[in-house]
Design an enzyme around this catalytic site. Structure first.
Site, PDB file in Angstrom:
ATOM      1  N   ILE A  50       0.900  -1.261  -0.036  1.00  0.00           N
ATOM      2  CA  ILE A  50       0.062  -0.066  -0.030  1.00  0.00           C
ATOM      3  C   ILE A  50       0.846   1.232   0.006  1.00  0.00           C
ATOM      4  O   ILE A  50       1.767   1.616   1.049  1.00  0.00           O
ATOM      5  CB  ILE A  50      -1.016  -0.156   1.362  1.00  0.00           C
ATOM      6  CG1 ILE A  50      -1.741  -1.282   1.272  1.00  0.00           C
ATOM      7  CG2 ILE A  50      -1.901   1.119   1.285  1.00  0.00           C
ATOM      8  CD1 ILE A  50      -2.476  -1.669   0.330  1.00  0.00           C
ATOM      9  N   SER A  51       0.892   2.264  -1.141  1.00  0.00           N
ATOM     10  CA  SER A  51       1.931   3.233  -1.199  1.00  0.00           C
ATOM     11  C   SER A  51       0.902   4.320  -1.206  1.00  0.00           C
ATOM     12  O   SER A  51      -0.225   4.199  -0.684  1.00  0.00           O
ATOM     13  CB  SER A  51       2.793   3.195  -2.493  1.00  0.00           C
ATOM     14  OG  SER A  51       3.391   4.172  -2.594  1.00  0.00           O
ATOM     15  N   LYS A  54       2.169  10.425  -2.474  1.00  0.00           N
ATOM     16  CA  LYS A  54       3.036  11.335  -1.977  1.00  0.00           C
ATOM     17  C   LYS A  54       4.568  10.689  -2.510  1.00  0.00           C
ATOM     18  O   LYS A  54       5.594  11.463  -2.387  1.00  0.00           O
ATOM     19  CB  LYS A  54       3.093  11.438  -0.714  1.00  0.00           C
ATOM     20  CG  LYS A  54       1.721  12.354  -0.153  1.00  0.00           C
ATOM     21  CD  LYS A  54       1.866  12.535   1.369  1.00  0.00           C
ATOM     22  CE  LYS A  54       0.776  13.519   1.773  1.00  0.00           C
ATOM     23  NZ  LYS A  54      -0.754  13.065   1.316  1.00  0.00           N
ATOM     24  N   LYS A  66       8.188   6.193   0.831  1.00  0.00           N
ATOM     25  CA  LYS A  66       7.364   5.359   0.127  1.00  0.00           C
ATOM     26  C   LYS A  66       7.742   5.237  -1.584  1.00  0.00           C
ATOM     27  O   LYS A  66       7.362   3.987  -1.877  1.00  0.00           O
ATOM     28  CB  LYS A  66       5.674   6.135   0.075  1.00  0.00           C
ATOM     29  CG  LYS A  66       5.126   6.252   1.268  1.00  0.00           C
ATOM     30  CD  LYS A  66       5.014   4.863   2.155  1.00  0.00           C
ATOM     31  CE  LYS A  66       3.918   4.078   1.634  1.00  0.00           C
ATOM     32  NZ  LYS A  66       3.609   2.882   2.680  1.00  0.00           N
ATOM     33  N   GLU A 195       4.901  19.742   3.024  1.00  0.00           N
ATOM     34  CA  GLU A 195       3.833  19.608   2.308  1.00  0.00           C
ATOM     35  C   GLU A 195       3.983  20.144   0.956  1.00  0.00           C
ATOM     36  O   GLU A 195       4.486  21.116   0.763  1.00  0.00           O
ATOM     37  CB  GLU A 195       2.843  20.083   3.259  1.00  0.00           C
ATOM     38  CG  GLU A 195       2.149  19.202   4.053  1.00  0.00           C
ATOM     39  CD  GLU A 195       0.906  19.849   4.845  1.00  0.00           C
ATOM     40  OE1 GLU A 195       0.088  18.788   5.039  1.00  0.00           O
ATOM     41  OE2 GLU A 195       0.812  21.159   4.984  1.00  0.00           O
TER      42      GLU A 195
END
Length: 203
Positions: A50-51, A54, A66, A195
């Protein structure tokens, strides 16, 4: 006697991993490699990572970890000696999951505000919990090894628009310079370190 592994364990919060980069990298990378090795050793049929969106052109350590996790999985996938099939599922933001803005906004509205938004142009792709579950299950069936699966999530949504809709849906009005008698203020608090304003699904 395990047939399928869904590898969802990771430090996922951008801010937390920015503040603890070594622990974030150690956890997200080494656990992925360990699980891949364990899957091969125990002859698991398929392993799905599960990536995150982002991982695309990452601007933060969590996204970078990730992306590297995806590359670890891909390196196991191309090894023809492995009987286990490896694939990646790339998620957007899951509405109402832990860390989603929806429960945070709901709590802020319940407490009378303010509703905090990092930037008026902040956008994200969203998927529902049931869509996320279906994507994972479908990818486990469709995978032949080495693929990256993602949901067609349509157009990204502005976070500030979600805040406005949730205030209106609660039967309340926004308090701002135009309406000083409104109920809930939307406060812009600034982008946190690492972010992005906009996310991408593919490079």
């Amino acid at each position: 006697k395990v047939n399928l592994i869904f590898h969802a364990a990771a430090y996922k919060h951008v801010d937390m991993v920015e503040k603890n980069p070594l622990d974030g990298l150690r956890n997200n990378l080494l656990n992925t490699r360990s699980i891949c090795n364990a899957a091969i050793k125990t002859k698991v049929k398929k392993m799905i990572l599960i990536s995150s969106d982002k991982a695309v052109r990452p601007t933060n350590i969590m996204g970078g970890s990730k992306l590297l996790s995806e590359l670890i999985v891909k390196s196991f996938a191309v090894n023809t000696k492995n009987t286990t099939k490896f694939a990646v599922v790339r998620f957007g933001n899951v509405i109402d999951s832990s860390g989603s803005v929806v429960p945070i906004f709901r709590e802020q509205i319940k407490n009378g505000g303010p509703v905090t938004v990092t930037h008026p142009e902040m956008e994200r792709f969203f998927m529902t919990i049931s869509e996320a579950v279906q994507l994972v299950l479908q990818s486990s069936v469709l995978s032949n090894g080495g693929e990256t699966f993602l949901l067609n999530m349509g157009k990204p949504v502005k976070i500030i628009d979600i805040a406005k809709k949730m205030i209106f849906a609660s039967g309340l009005k926004i308090r701002d310079s135009k309406n000083k008698n409104g109920d809930i203020e939307i406060k812009i608090i600034g982008i946190k370190k690492g972010e992005k304003l906009k996310e991408e699904l593919l490079i």
